[in-house]
Design a protein around this motif. Structure first.
Motif, PDB file in Angstrom:
ATOM      1  N   HIS A  86       0.849  -1.187   0.000  1.00  0.00           N
ATOM      2  CA  HIS A  86       0.000   0.000   0.000  1.00  0.00           C
ATOM      3  C   HIS A  86       0.890   1.243   0.000  1.00  0.00           C
ATOM      4  CE1 HIS A  86       0.639  -0.790   4.280  1.00  0.00           C
ATOM      5  NE2 HIS A  86       0.369   0.490   4.519  1.00  0.00           N
ATOM      6  N   GLY A  87       0.277   2.393  -0.113  1.00  0.00           N
ATOM      7  CA  GLY A  87       1.021   3.604  -0.385  1.00  0.00           C
ATOM      8  C   GLY A  87       1.462   4.440   0.789  1.00  0.00           C
ATOM      9  N   HIS A  88       1.437   3.939   1.996  1.00  0.00           N
ATOM     10  CA  HIS A  88       1.915   4.732   3.121  1.00  0.00           C
ATOM     11  C   HIS A  88       3.418   4.971   2.989  1.00  0.00           C
ATOM     12  CE1 HIS A  88      -1.660   3.308   5.793  1.00  0.00           C
ATOM     13  NE2 HIS A  88      -2.015   4.234   4.925  1.00  0.00           N
ATOM     14  N   PHE A  89       3.875   6.124   3.468  1.00  0.00           N
ATOM     15  CA  PHE A  89       5.273   6.521   3.291  1.00  0.00           C
ATOM     16  C   PHE A  89       6.263   5.527   3.874  1.00  0.00           C
ATOM     17  CE2 PHE A  89       4.654   7.917   7.566  1.00  0.00           C
ATOM     18  CZ  PHE A  89       5.920   7.943   8.145  1.00  0.00           C
ATOM     19  N   ASP A  90       5.868   4.762   4.892  1.00  0.00           N
ATOM     20  CA  ASP A  90       6.796   3.795   5.470  1.00  0.00           C
ATOM     21  C   ASP A  90       6.917   2.530   4.623  1.00  0.00           C
ATOM     22  OD1 ASP A  90       4.096   3.407   6.322  1.00  0.00           O
ATOM     23  OD2 ASP A  90       4.763   2.035   7.889  1.00  0.00           O
ATOM     24  N   HIS A  91       6.194   2.473   3.516  1.00  0.00           N
ATOM     25  CA  HIS A  91       6.285   1.349   2.582  1.00  0.00           C
ATOM     26  C   HIS A  91       6.858   1.774   1.228  1.00  0.00           C
ATOM     27  CE1 HIS A  91       3.829  -1.490   5.016  1.00  0.00           C
ATOM     28  NE2 HIS A  91       3.452  -0.344   5.551  1.00  0.00           N
ATOM     29  N   THR A  92       6.925   3.082   0.973  1.00  0.00           N
ATOM     30  CA  THR A  92       7.325   3.580  -0.352  1.00  0.00           C
ATOM     31  C   THR A  92       8.570   4.466  -0.319  1.00  0.00           C
ATOM     32  OG1 THR A  92       5.920   5.547  -0.149  1.00  0.00           O
ATOM     33  CG2 THR A  92       4.910   3.582  -1.125  1.00  0.00           C
ATOM     34  N   GLY A  93       9.232   4.554   0.810  1.00  0.00           N
ATOM     35  CA  GLY A  93      10.295   5.530   1.020  1.00  0.00           C
ATOM     36  C   GLY A  93      11.446   5.522   0.044  1.00  0.00           C
ATOM     37  N   SER A  94      11.819   4.377  -0.485  1.00  0.00           N
ATOM     38  CA  SER A  94      12.993   4.329  -1.362  1.00  0.00           C
ATOM     39  C   SER A  94      12.659   3.941  -2.798  1.00  0.00           C
ATOM     40  CB  SER A  94      14.026   3.353  -0.794  1.00  0.00           C
ATOM     41  OG  SER A  94      13.493   2.054  -0.749  1.00  0.00           O
ATOM     42  N   ILE A  95      11.397   4.086  -3.188  1.00  0.00           N
ATOM     43  CA  ILE A  95      10.980   3.664  -4.532  1.00  0.00           C
ATOM     44  C   ILE A  95      11.810   4.321  -5.627  1.00  0.00           C
ATOM     45  CG2 ILE A  95       9.092   3.796  -6.218  1.00  0.00           C
ATOM     46  CD1 ILE A  95       8.838   1.548  -4.204  1.00  0.00           C
ATOM     47  N   SER A  96      11.930   5.637  -5.622  1.00  0.00           N
ATOM     48  CA  SER A  96      12.638   6.293  -6.725  1.00  0.00           C
ATOM     49  C   SER A  96      14.093   5.868  -6.779  1.00  0.00           C
ATOM     50  CB  SER A  96      12.506   7.815  -6.657  1.00  0.00           C
ATOM     51  OG  SER A  96      13.074   8.318  -5.483  1.00  0.00           O
TER      52      SER A  96
END
Length: 180
Positions: A86-96
């Motif tokens: 899901h899209g919460h910041f603690d799951h997406t922090g290093s995507i880029s």
């Protein structure tokens, strides 16, 4: 117990055969919460891996250190997908950073109810997607996104390996993906 004393603190450990977990500290002022990231060796014979979630923005360098140390034990590994629950910041922090570092990796997203196809931007022949994360909007080429449609999860090539996640995690698919 301090999070730093956990066996998987900032490093991947095998918790089940071919399933590894690393836990990082998420700081909210004086509070600390564990954030776990998982690696699954979905094809041990081909050394193919899926990363589940991408930690919070403050742990990007620690995640990359943990990945580097882990994969040093697996020569010729292929990190094929990043699956976001899901899209919460603690799951997406290093995507880029992950997308920049691993040029062949694809992002696996559940079909979100808010998927917006009304805005299309064609840059040459490249259709882009914008992913909203703690870092802001991130542009991801459509060819690097695997969209898992609700009710058709079994069409994903590693569905049989990931089936427990699809069954138990009802949040898969809440990530906001914007098409422009």
């Amino acid at each position: 117990m301090s999070l730093s004393t956990l066996q998987d603190s900032e490093k991947f450990i095998e918790i089940f055969p071919n399933l590894y977990r690393a836990t990082f500290n998420l700081h909210f002022g004086p509070l600390q919460c564990p954030v776990s990231v998982f690696l699954i060796n979905v094809e041990p014979s081909n050394n193919t891996w899926i990363l589940i979630d991408a930690a919070d923005p403050n742990n990007i360098s620690k995640l990359f250190t943990a990945l580097s140390q882990h994969f040093s034990k697996f020569p010729n590994y292929q990190l094929k997908y990043i699956l976001l629950t899901h899209g919460h910041f603690d799951h997406t922090g290093s995507i880029s950073k992950l997308l920049n570092e691993y040029k062949d990796i694809k992002l696996v997203l559940g079909e979100p109810e808010t998927f917006n196809t009304n805005y299309k931007h064609v840059n040459g022949n490249t259709h882009t997607q914008h992913l909203t994360t703690a870092e802001g909007k991130i542009t991801v080429n459509k060819d690097r996104i695997v969209l898992i449609k609700q009710g058709k999860e079994d069409e994903f090539e590693f569905f049989n390996v990931l089936k427990p996640i699809f069954i138990s995690d009802h949040t898969l698919g809440e990530l906001n993906v914007y098409s422009t």
